[in-house]
Design an enzyme around this catalytic site. Structure first.
Site, mmCIF file in Angstrom:
data_model
loop_
_atom_site.group_PDB
_atom_site.id
_atom_site.type_symbol
_atom_site.label_atom_id
_atom_site.label_comp_id
_atom_site.label_asym_id
_atom_site.label_seq_id
_atom_site.Cartn_x
_atom_site.Cartn_y
_atom_site.Cartn_z
ATOM 1 N N LYS A 1 55.045 3.682 -41.558
ATOM 2 C CA LYS A 1 54.342 3.239 -42.761
ATOM 3 C C LYS A 1 53.364 2.121 -42.419
ATOM 4 O O LYS A 1 53.761 0.984 -42.181
ATOM 5 C CB LYS A 1 55.321 2.727 -43.823
ATOM 6 C CG LYS A 1 54.642 2.507 -45.194
ATOM 7 C CD LYS A 1 55.226 1.385 -45.988
ATOM 8 C CE LYS A 1 54.415 0.131 -46.004
ATOM 9 N NZ LYS A 1 53.015 0.233 -46.393
ATOM 10 N N GLU B 1 59.129 -9.537 -37.181
ATOM 11 C CA GLU B 1 58.127 -10.532 -36.776
ATOM 12 C C GLU B 1 57.450 -11.012 -38.055
ATOM 13 O O GLU B 1 56.869 -10.216 -38.792
ATOM 14 C CB GLU B 1 57.102 -9.924 -35.820
ATOM 15 C CG GLU B 1 57.653 -9.612 -34.443
ATOM 16 C CD GLU B 1 58.073 -10.844 -33.665
ATOM 17 O OE1 GLU B 1 57.567 -11.949 -33.973
ATOM 18 O OE2 GLU B 1 58.919 -10.711 -32.763
ATOM 19 N N CYS C 1 49.002 -13.928 -36.558
ATOM 20 C CA CYS C 1 50.229 -14.725 -36.652
ATOM 21 C C CYS C 1 50.335 -15.724 -35.510
ATOM 22 O O CYS C 1 51.106 -16.682 -35.588
ATOM 23 C CB CYS C 1 51.460 -13.831 -36.703
ATOM 24 S SG CYS C 1 51.593 -12.690 -35.323
ATOM 25 N N GLU D 1 51.981 -21.029 -43.777
ATOM 26 C CA GLU D 1 51.016 -20.149 -43.119
ATOM 27 C C GLU D 1 49.905 -19.779 -44.087
ATOM 28 O O GLU D 1 50.153 -19.254 -45.165
ATOM 29 C CB GLU D 1 51.705 -18.888 -42.589
ATOM 30 C CG GLU D 1 50.797 -18.036 -41.745
ATOM 31 C CD GLU D 1 51.512 -16.864 -41.092
ATOM 32 O OE1 GLU D 1 51.187 -16.547 -39.938
ATOM 33 O OE2 GLU D 1 52.386 -16.270 -41.745
#
Length: 491
Positions: free
Chosen positions: A170, A247, A281, A380
Site C-alpha cells: 500500500k 520507522e 525523516c 517534527e
C-alpha cells in the site's frame, strides 16, 4: 484510470483519486484506483495462497526476478525520475538519484538470494547435530510514505521477495504514480500471481484491512509517529500477533563546533535542512552551534540561502522544489508562526513564493534564538524550516543533541578527531554523520533509529533479514540405535 494489481490481474476499482503535481497544480499526473476493503482482502488472500510455492522457490528463481527488476529500473531511471519529481516535488536530480538507488536495492537483494546462510553447530549432547536456518515469515503488509515514493517501497519489497515472502503493498495516497510504475516492472519481471499485490488507496481503508487480517503475518510501516503507534497497538493485540517494523521520523541535530570548516558546515546544514524540501525523516532541523562560530555560521547560512533557487521540480537549476501539498505547506507555515510566538527570530525565508505555475512554494526558513524547549525544536515539521540553537561548548552541544524524543540521525561538523570519535560513540541516534549531511545513506548497510524514531529490526542491507525471516533451530540424532540420554556420574 490506473488500476490495482491483485492476484495476478490489473483490476479497476469503483473509486479513483487524482494525482496532482505540486509544482503545477493545474497538472494532473493521472487518476489512480482506490482499493476497497473487499479488494484488499482479495489481495491478502492471493498472497496467502501464493506463499507456500513462493517460499519454496529456488534461490536462482528469486535472484533472476529481482535482478530483472533492478536492471529495468536502472535502465529507465531518467524517465522514472521525471515521474517521481512530477508527483512528489523533489528536484529532478534528486528524483533520478532516488530511482537509481531503488534499482541498486533490487540488485543488491538479488545477490542476497544467493547468499542465504545458516549455521551447523555441535550439540552439547553426543551424536546430536544442530542446524540453524532462516525461513520466510509469510504475507507481509507494506505501508510506505510519500516522501520517497520509490526508494522506500524498494527497500521493503526487495528483501520481502528475496527471502521468500509474499507482499501486499500500500503506497501513500499522494504518490501512486511511482508505486504503480514500480509495480508494472515487478510484474514484467515474472513474479508469479499472488506473490506481489498493489492496493492503492486510503490508509483508513487499505491499511486497516491489512492490520485486521489474520492472514497477514507481518507489517512494515514508514510514516508518522501517531500512526505508527496505532499500527503497533493493533499488531500486538491482533490474533495472531503480527511481526512489526516501524520507522516514524526524527528531529535530527547537526552540531557545528568552533573548529569546524565553516564552508563545509554550511553546505552540510543546507543540504540536511532544505534539500528535498526538508521532507526527509533524516533532515537536520536543529542546528546546534557553539558560541565561537555561531555568528559567522548564521551569517554564512543567510548568504548561502540567498543562492538557493526554489522553483518547479522539473526545471533545470532548481535546488528546492515545492511542498508536497497544501496540507504540508500549511504545516510548515504554522510552525514558523509557532516559533516566532515562542521567541524565535525568523532571519531568512519563510515566505510564500509565486512562480510561473501555481504550486506549493515556500522560501526555506531559518529561525535563530531558539531554545531546545521550544516546539519548533522538539516536534517534527517535515519542511524546509531549520532552527539554530546556541551552545557554549561541545559538552552542552552533545547534551542538546541528545535531548529529543527522537533518535534517527545525528551529525557533527568538526576537525577534531577527539570530538568526532566521542560524538560517534555518545550520540543517541541510530545513524551518526561526521562532516556529512544527516540525510543521505547507503543502500547496503542498516537504516534505522532509536527512541521514538524506530521500532523493531533495521531496514536495508543484510540486516533486513532480521525482519523478513524467522530463525529455525533443528536437532538431529546422528548416532546408531535409539537415543539414550546420558548424565554424568556424581562419583
Amino acid at each position: 484510470m490506473t488500476n490495482n494489481y491483485i492476484a495476478g490481474e490489473w483490476l479497476p476499482a469503483a473509486e479513483a483519486s487524482p494525482n496532482i503535481n505540486p509544482s503545477n497544480t493545474n497538472d494532473v499526473v493521472g487518476e489512480y484506483a482506490r482499493a476497497s476493503v473487499a479488494e484488499t482482502e482479495r489481495a491478502i488472500a492471493a498472497a496467502y495462497d501464493a506463499f507456500p510455492a513462493w517460499s519454496r522457490s529456488t534461490i536462482q528463481t528469486r535472484h533472476d526476478i529481482l535482478k530483472a527488476i533492478g536492471d529495468e529500473i536502472q535502465a529507465r531511471k531518467d524517465e522514472l525520475g521525471g515521474l517521481l519529481s512530477r508527483e512528489e516535488g523533489k528536484t529532478l536530480p534528486e528524483g533520478i538519484g532516488e530511482v537509481a538507488r531503488a534499482g541498486q536495492i533490487f540488485q543488491f537483494f538479488a545477490g542476497e538470494c544467493l547468499r542465504m546462510t545458516g549455521e551447523n553447530l555441535p550439540s552439547v549432547r553426543p551424536s546430536v547435530d544442530v542446524e540453524i536456518t532462516r525461513e520466510p515469515v509469510g504475507v507481509i503488509g507494506l505501508i510506505t510514505p510519500w516522501n520517497f515514493p520509490i526508494a522506500i517501497p524498494a527497500w521493503k519489497i526487495a528483501p520481502a521477495l528475496a527471502y521468500g515472502n509474499t507482499v501486499v503493498f500500500k503506497p501513500a495516497e499522494l504518490v501512486p504514480g511511482s508505486a504503480h510504475a514500480l509495480s508494472e516492472i515487478i510484474v514484467r519481471a515474472g513474479v508469479p500471481a499472488g506473490v506481489f499485490n498493489l492496493v492503492m488507496g486510503r490508509g483508513s481503508v487499505v491499511g486497516e484491512a491489512m492490520l485486521n487480517s489474520s492472514k497477514v503475518s507481518a507489517v512494515s510501516f514508514t510514516g508518522s509517529l501517531p500512526t505508527g503507534r496505532k499500527i503497533a497497538q493493533t499488531c500486538i493485540t491482533s490474533e495472531p500477533m503480527k511481526k512489526l517494523q516501524l520507522e516514524m521520523g526524527g528531529k535530527n541535530p547537526m552540531v557545528v563546533l568552533d573548529d569546524a570548516d565553516l564552508k563545509l558546515a554550511v553546505e552540510c546544514a543546507v543540504n540536511s535542512a532544505f534539500f528535498s524540501t526538508g521532507q526527509r525523516c533524516t533532515a537536520a532541523s536543529r542546528l546546534i552551534v557553539t558560541d565561537g562560530i555561531h555568528d559567522q555560521f548564521v551569517a554564512a547560512m543567510q548568504e548561502r540561502m540567498r543562492e538557493l533557487v526554489v522553483d518547479d521540480a522539473l526545471k533545470a537549476g532548481t535546488h528546492v522544489g515545492p511542498a508536497v501539498d497544501q496540507r504540508q505547506l500549511d504545516q510548515d507555515l504554522k510552525y514558523i508562526s509557532i516559533g516566532q510566538a515562542e521567541g524565535a527570530v525568523l532571519i531568512a525565508g519563510g515566505e510564500l513564493l509565486k512562480r510561473e505555475t501555481p504550486g506549493f512554494y515556500l522560501a526555506p526558513a531559518l529561525l535563530t534564538e531558539v531554545s531546545n524547549e521550544m516546539r519548533v525544536a522538539r516536534e517534527e515539521i517535515f519542511g524546509p524550516v531549520a532552527t539554530v540553537i546556541r551552545a557554549k561548548d561541545y559538552d552542552e552541544a552533545l547534551e542538546l543533541a541528545n535531548d529529543t524524543p527522537f533518535g534517527l540521525s545525528s551529525g557533527i561538523c568538526t576537525t577534531s578527531l577527539k570530538y568526532a570519535s566521542h560524538f560517534k560513540r555518545n550520540a543517541e541516534a541510530g545513524m551518526v554523520m561526521v562532516n556529512l549531511p544527516t540525510a543521505g545513506v547507503d543502500y547496503h548497510v542498516p537504516f534505522g533509529g532509536r527512541k521514538a524514531s524506530s521500532y523493531g529490526s533495521r531496514e536495508q542491507g543484510r540486516y533486513a533479514q532480521e525482519f523478513y525471516t524467522m530463525v529455525k533451530t533443528a536437532y538431529t540424532f546422528a548416532g546408531n540405535g535409539p537415543y539414550v540420554h546420558k548424565t554424568k556420574s556424581r562419583e
